[in-house]
Design a protein around this motif. Structure first.
Motif, mmCIF file in Angstrom:
data_model
loop_
_atom_site.group_PDB
_atom_site.id
_atom_site.type_symbol
_atom_site.label_atom_id
_atom_site.label_comp_id
_atom_site.label_asym_id
_atom_site.label_seq_id
_atom_site.Cartn_x
_atom_site.Cartn_y
_atom_site.Cartn_z
ATOM 1 N N PRO A 1 0.807 -1.236 0.000
ATOM 2 C CA PRO A 1 0.000 0.000 0.000
ATOM 3 C C PRO A 1 0.833 1.275 0.000
ATOM 4 O O PRO A 1 0.313 2.347 -0.341
ATOM 5 N N ARG A 2 2.099 1.200 0.395
ATOM 6 C CA ARG A 2 2.927 2.397 0.443
ATOM 7 C C ARG A 2 3.632 2.701 -0.882
ATOM 8 O O ARG A 2 4.298 3.719 -1.004
ATOM 9 N N VAL A 3 3.496 1.787 -1.844
ATOM 10 C CA VAL A 3 4.118 2.012 -3.154
ATOM 11 C C VAL A 3 3.090 2.668 -4.068
ATOM 12 O O VAL A 3 1.989 2.138 -4.258
ATOM 13 N N ASP A 4 3.435 3.818 -4.609
ATOM 14 C CA ASP A 4 2.560 4.548 -5.519
ATOM 15 C C ASP A 4 2.149 3.649 -6.693
ATOM 16 O O ASP A 4 2.956 2.868 -7.204
ATOM 17 N N ARG A 5 0.889 3.770 -7.137
ATOM 18 C CA ARG A 5 0.389 2.899 -8.208
ATOM 19 C C ARG A 5 1.174 3.068 -9.503
ATOM 20 O O ARG A 5 1.408 2.099 -10.224
ATOM 21 N N PRO B 1 11.490 1.248 -1.437
ATOM 22 C CA PRO B 1 10.839 2.570 -1.502
ATOM 23 C C PRO B 1 11.099 3.223 -2.850
ATOM 24 O O PRO B 1 12.108 2.948 -3.509
ATOM 25 N N ALA B 2 10.166 4.034 -3.269
ATOM 26 C CA ALA B 2 10.330 4.726 -4.547
ATOM 27 C C ALA B 2 11.526 5.657 -4.478
ATOM 28 O O ALA B 2 11.795 6.258 -3.434
ATOM 29 N N PRO B 3 12.271 5.791 -5.560
ATOM 30 C CA PRO B 3 13.429 6.693 -5.541
ATOM 31 C C PRO B 3 12.988 8.141 -5.398
ATOM 32 O O PRO B 3 11.932 8.545 -5.887
ATOM 33 N N THR B 4 13.791 8.898 -4.705
ATOM 34 C CA THR B 4 13.536 10.338 -4.585
ATOM 35 C C THR B 4 14.533 11.061 -5.468
ATOM 36 O O THR B 4 15.738 11.006 -5.235
ATOM 37 N N LEU B 5 14.031 11.684 -6.498
ATOM 38 C CA LEU B 5 14.887 12.347 -7.478
ATOM 39 C C LEU B 5 14.616 13.842 -7.456
ATOM 40 O O LEU B 5 13.494 14.281 -7.186
ATOM 41 N N PRO B 6 15.635 14.644 -7.752
ATOM 42 C CA PRO B 6 15.403 16.090 -7.844
ATOM 43 C C PRO B 6 14.493 16.412 -9.018
ATOM 44 O O PRO B 6 14.397 15.643 -9.981
ATOM 45 N N ALA B 7 13.796 17.551 -8.916
ATOM 46 C CA ALA B 7 12.929 17.977 -10.004
ATOM 47 C C ALA B 7 13.749 18.184 -11.262
ATOM 48 O O ALA B 7 14.906 18.614 -11.203
ATOM 49 N N PRO B 8 13.191 17.861 -12.452
ATOM 50 C CA PRO B 8 13.936 18.055 -13.702
ATOM 51 C C PRO B 8 14.372 19.504 -13.861
ATOM 52 O O PRO B 8 13.657 20.426 -13.480
ATOM 53 N N SER B 9 15.559 19.700 -14.394
ATOM 54 C CA SER B 9 16.062 21.056 -14.621
ATOM 55 C C SER B 9 15.277 21.726 -15.740
ATOM 56 O O SER B 9 14.573 21.075 -16.505
ATOM 57 N N LYS B 10 15.397 23.042 -15.834
ATOM 58 C CA LYS B 10 14.664 23.786 -16.862
ATOM 59 C C LYS B 10 15.046 23.302 -18.252
ATOM 60 O O LYS B 10 14.203 23.131 -19.123
ATOM 61 N N SER B 11 16.323 23.037 -18.467
ATOM 62 C CA SER B 11 16.769 22.584 -19.786
ATOM 63 C C SER B 11 16.197 21.219 -20.118
ATOM 64 O O SER B 11 15.904 20.912 -21.271
#
Length: 242
Positions: A158-162, A215-225
């Motif tokens: 249940p803790r893993v996003d669909r 757990p799902a990976p936590t990644l930084p938001a995509p850069s503008k480019s």
């Protein structure tokens, strides 16, 4: 256990002879390259017989897929129900879900070692790179069991996003495709040793289960480019003219 052969009938039943012939040709020549005329020659019937029993080439292809894939689907769902009954409907351990998911494919490979692993290779190609004609039929077959398994995985995790769970599920399908595509006749060494079914099953479960529960990976938001579309050389020229 799964039982499947290149030749499933020796009777004079016309419909079965047509399916036998179509299966041989679809496996040997591919679904797109096999014409109804070729099937009639192989089966020793006329085109009217194919239209009488199946209505169209697509329905004949569906009949071939049903013969190969439906037993796998039924076996998967039966194993899943067996586990659910044993746990009285409670959420299943991930390992139990994986065993129900993977065992039928290993049983199919074992059943085909002495009879024709080309069927396993055909099933792998059908999942991995379906033709435009084949794709909707494969999606229909896939939906029969994938929805149930995804639902059970969601209950177990249940803790893993669909969306993340769906990605991981597709990775499991990739493992199945690889197993089927690498199947070899008995006595021929292959890249993946699956001769000991239960041992191979536990190896696969031990490998896949940690990836499902991680757990799902936590990644930084995509850069503008990274978010901006890359301009092709043609678009650059048009942009410069403006």
């Amino acid at each position: 256990m799964i039982e499947a052969t290149l030749e499933t009938t020796t009777s004079d039943d016309t419909a079965s002879r047509i399916i036998d012939a179509a299966q041989r040709l679809f496996i040997r020549d591919g679904t797109d390259a096999t014409s109804l005329r070729a099937v009639t020659r192989e089966a020793g019937v006329n085109v009217a017989a194919i239209h009488y029993y199946f209505g169209s080439r697509d329905e004949l292809l569906r009949a071939v897929l049903d013969r190969i894939i439906k037993p796998l689907n039924a076996r998967r769902l039966a194993l899943l129900k067996q586990s659910l009954d044993a746990h009285h409907g409670r959420p299943l351990p991930v390992e139990e879900i994986l065993r129900a998911l993977l065992l039928p494919d290993l049983e199919l490979i074992e059943a085909l070692r002495d009879r024709g692993v080309e069927i396993a290779h055909f099933a792998a190609r059908s999942y991995a790179a379906p033709s435009p004609t084949l794709k909707p039929l494969i999606e229909e077959q896939f939906a029969e069991w994938s929805t149930r398994f995804m639902a059970e995985l969601a209950r177990a995790l249940p803790r893993v996003d669909r969306e993340e769970l769906a990605f991981r599920f597709r990775c499991i399908i990739g493992v199945i495709v690889r197993l089927l595509g690498a199947a070899t006749p008995r006595g021929v060494e292959g890249g993946l040793d699956t001769t000991e079914i239960l041992f191979t099953l536990e190896r696969l479960v031990a490998f896949i289960a940690p990836g499902l529960v991680a757990p799902a990976p936590t990644l930084p938001a995509p850069s503008k480019s990274a978010r901006e579309p890359v301009m092709s050389e043609t678009n650059v020229r048009i942009h410069r003219k403006r």
